[in-house]
Design a protein around this motif. Structure first.
Motif, PDB file in Angstrom:
ATOM      1  N   PHE A 295       0.832  -1.197   0.000  1.00 57.03           N
ATOM      2  CA  PHE A 295       0.000   0.000   0.000  1.00 57.03           C
ATOM      3  C   PHE A 295       0.875   1.258   0.000  1.00 57.03           C
ATOM      4  O   PHE A 295       1.918   1.283   0.632  1.00 57.03           O
TER       5      PHE A 295
ATOM      6  N   ASN B 101      -2.671  -0.152  -3.929  1.00 56.81           N
ATOM      7  CA  ASN B 101      -3.511  -0.734  -2.878  1.00 56.81           C
ATOM      8  C   ASN B 101      -3.830  -2.182  -3.215  1.00 56.81           C
ATOM      9  O   ASN B 101      -4.552  -2.457  -4.157  1.00 56.81           O
TER      10      ASN B 101
ATOM     11  N   VAL C  10      -3.905   3.850   8.206  1.00 54.39           N
ATOM     12  CA  VAL C  10      -3.565   2.763   7.288  1.00 54.39           C
ATOM     13  C   VAL C  10      -3.210   1.500   8.083  1.00 54.39           C
ATOM     14  O   VAL C  10      -3.627   0.385   7.739  1.00 54.39           O
TER      15      VAL C  10
ATOM     16  N   TRP D  68      -5.187  -2.114   7.795  1.00 50.77           N
ATOM     17  CA  TRP D  68      -4.467  -3.307   7.357  1.00 50.77           C
ATOM     18  C   TRP D  68      -4.398  -4.370   8.447  1.00 50.77           C
ATOM     19  O   TRP D  68      -4.441  -5.562   8.162  1.00 50.77           O
TER      20      TRP D  68
ATOM     21  N   LEU E  37      -9.496   4.512   3.977  1.00 52.61           N
ATOM     22  CA  LEU E  37      -8.275   4.699   3.183  1.00 52.61           C
ATOM     23  C   LEU E  37      -8.467   5.831   2.172  1.00 52.61           C
ATOM     24  O   LEU E  37      -7.556   6.633   1.948  1.00 52.61           O
TER      25      LEU E  37
ATOM     26  N   TYR F  15      -6.463   4.382  -7.098  1.00 51.98           N
ATOM     27  CA  TYR F  15      -5.646   3.235  -6.703  1.00 51.98           C
ATOM     28  C   TYR F  15      -5.335   2.342  -7.889  1.00 51.98           C
ATOM     29  O   TYR F  15      -6.076   2.275  -8.859  1.00 51.98           O
TER      30      TYR F  15
END
Lengths: 289, 345
Positions: free
Chosen positions: B179, B267, B298, B302, B326, B335
């Protein structure tokens, strides 16, 4: 000091490439690097074709080296790499560490190429222990780095400097030539064959800045160290690399050869030499006489 | 030989979440929100994020390592630029400092420096940096045989199938970027910034440095320049971007467009089950130059995603609120799956 012709960075039609190397046999150059270093999809010449050209150039009295691909991603890339490493006759220039591993395993001498990022004596010493007998300074480095390296060069090591041509600046997984035509790399239609010296990238003010050559990005300006030759000689550089282009390479080689022989030599063009002087690469530094 | 996954054919091996720490507040944010590891650098050109105001001095690093270790989180120190003849001792001193401060691993690109670290600190764990440009198993195994590296961070150029091939042919742990910002060039193989500005990622640890940047409002729009070179021009209302060369708009063959790469972010959240199945051992979040709030958000998303995927990979799908969180911090940036998805190439 020897002159070397670097590997052909571009994708030319088969006959054009064969004709080019036939002419190179008669040019004032000592060493010729052969092989596809940029993109594994290019197939006008196969590895066996390069072996044949290598043999012909060797017969013509040239020292020949085979250059490995810079970005190795797939098993088929590795297969081609192994074949080159095992050629049994010609020196191989390693352009990434996979090639270094295979060459060291075979205990054969090799050249450490310009993309190995050799910036210090410790790393160069390690490569010498593994069999490197020649190293090419990264083009982004200049005379300050070279001076330090030359002062503590491993025994028998020969230094080569990129001295003429558009500088290879970057490598990607993405093909920028294909991208220009909205094509994917896997179905690129080999568009780069239409651009024998790459595609110009200009700023929105029309200034030439970069060149797209498949997955490689080059400088738009031609790097030229002809006027810096006294420094290169004084530093004890062993080999100067001239990078192939579609026109005028015989004149370039002749000019460098003349200068090495102490005769007056000049080349006209929009040149740069910033890296050598520790400046932004695109600058042209004129030394005071 | 490490044998800890011998009986776990059906359960994926643990996957570490490796988060960026551009400073002590970001480090704490990452630790507090579920990072397994944080990575950081010293305040100079020994690391590839050598930007003003970033990174750690001796005191803040020691405090950061203490904070992380008390909470069971590892600290990795990036020393991933190339020392040059003439300044070599500064890099070896940085290795010594990382070792004595208690770093859990150092992330290196230069073979000479790896040999030094192995010699001077045989207990210290070595990771091969993305800046080492190792894109195949022969290269990765080279660094393992010669310098005993235990993990390699892959350049963002390989497809998932190619990564799987690497994993099948090496015992080195594989870490990939999951990411954040996306280098379209092979890391360690890009001198675009050096060509335009004289500042090189390989040697100076920075690309498109702030000192070379100029923003200028003109009648044609907002112009961004790097050492005087026009990188982009933005129309009224257009989202402006920092003038990184590879993310600029240029003219090629009479077309003006993002000649190299759109300014999109990586991403891979949706690929998580696949990444775990493949045996990837660590996912790296890019962004040492980002704020602590960004790192916190983030990391939190995650962490939740990895835990959820470990519980039930078959039914894993990115939750809408993760994506919303995000999107909030990435300010509407688009992304991409980057090279992991073959068509991108």
């Amino acid at each position: 000091m020897k002159l070397a012709l670097g590997p052909l960075q571009y994708y030319w039609p088969r006959q054009t490439t064969l004709d080019f190397y036939a002419a190179v046999a008669g040019m004032p150059v000592d060493i010729v690097y052969l092989g596809e270093t940029v993109c594994s999809r290019r197939h006008e010449l196969r590895l066996d074709d390069y072996f044949e050209i290598a043999a012909r150039l060797a017969d013509a009295g040239k020292e020949v080296a085979l250059s490995t691909q810079t970005l190795i991603e797939s098993e088929s890339d590795l297969k081609a790499l192994r074949r080159m490493v095992e050629n049994g006759r010609f020196l191989v220039e390693a352009n990434e560490m996979g090639a270094v591993r295979l060459l060291a395993q075979r205990s054969v001498p090799f050249a450490a190429g310009p993309t190995l990022n050799i910036f210090n004596t410790e790393t160069l010493g390690l490569l010498a222990d593994m069999g490197a007998t020649r190293w090419v300074m990264p083009p982004e480095a200049g005379h300050d780095l070279l001076a330090g390296m030359q002062a503590r060069l491993p025994e028998g090591m020969v230094t080569e400097v990129f001295a003429y041509g558009r500088v290879p600046l970057a490598y990607s997984a993405r093909c920028f030539t294909a991208r220009r035509f909205n094509l994917q790399k896997d179905t690129c239609e080999f568009k780069c064959i239409d651009f024998p010296d790459g595609m110009a990238v200009r700023t929105r003010e029309g200034e030439d800045f970069l060149l797209l050559n498949g997955i490689q990005t080059q400088s738009a300006k031609v790097y030229n160290l002809l006027n810096d030759l006294p420094d290169l000689l004084a530093a004890g550089v062993g080999i100067l690399r001239i990078s192939p282009q579609s026109a005028g390479i015989a004149e370039v080689l002749a000019a460098f050869r003349a200068a090495l022989d102490g005769r007056a030599a000049q080349l006209a063009g929009d040149y740069c030499n910033g890296f050598w002087h520790g400046r932004p690469g695109l600058e042209l530094i004129r030394k005071a006489a | 030989m490490n044998n800890d996954s011998a009986n776990t054919m059906n359960t994926p091996p643990p996957i570490e979440l490796v988060c960026p720490a551009g400073g002590l507040p970001a480090l704490k944010a990452a630790v507090d929100n579920g990072a397994d590891c944080v990575y950081a650098g010293f305040r100079d050109d020994t690391n590839a994020r050598n930007f003003t105001g970033l990174n750690f001095d001796e005191k803040s690093l020691q405090e950061g390592i203490r904070y992380a270790h008390e909470r069971g989180v590892k600290v990795l120190i990036a020393l991933n630029t190339y020392p040059q003849d003439g300044n070599w001792p500064r890099w070896t001193a940085a290795v010594d400092r990382a070792a004595s401060d208690g770093a859990d691993a150092i992330i290196l690109a230069d073979p000479g420096l790896m040999a030094y670290a192995q010699r001077a600190h045989p207990q210290l764990r070595l990771h091969l940096s993305v800046q080492g440009s190792a894109t195949n198993y022969e290269a990765i195994n080279f660094y393992q045989e010669r310098f005993g590296i235990q993990r390699a961070v892959l350049p963002r150029v390989l497809s998932l199938a190619q990564i799987e091939q690497v994993i099948a042919n090496t015992s080195v742990e594989i870490e990939i970027f999951g990411f954040g910002g996306l280098c379209v060039m092979v890391e360690g193989r890009c001198a675009l910034s050096a060509y335009a500005t004289g500042t090189s990622p390989n040697c100076n640890g920075a690309c498109s440095p702030g000192k070379a940047v100029r923003w200028e409002q003109t009648p044609k729009g907002m112009e961004t320049r790097l050492n005087g070179i026009l990188i982009d021009r933005f129309a009224e209302g257009e989202r402006t971007g920092y003038p990184t060369i590879c993310k600029g708009r240029f003219e090629v063959d009479s077309a003006t467009y993002y000649a190299i790469e759109e300014p999109a972010s990586l991403n891979t959240l949706e690929m998580l089950p696949e990444l775990m199945r493949m045996g990837i051992r660590a996912i790296k979040i890019e962004g040492r130059q980002r704020s602590p709030a960004y790192v916190a958000q983030v990391t939190k998303v995650w962490r939740e995603a990895i835990d959820s995927c470990r519980r039930d990979a078959a039914r894993f799908a990115p939750k809408a609120d993760w994506m919303a969180e995000l999107n909030k911090i990435s300010e509407g940036q688009s992304y991409t799956l980057g090279a992991y998805s073959r068509p991108w190439k």
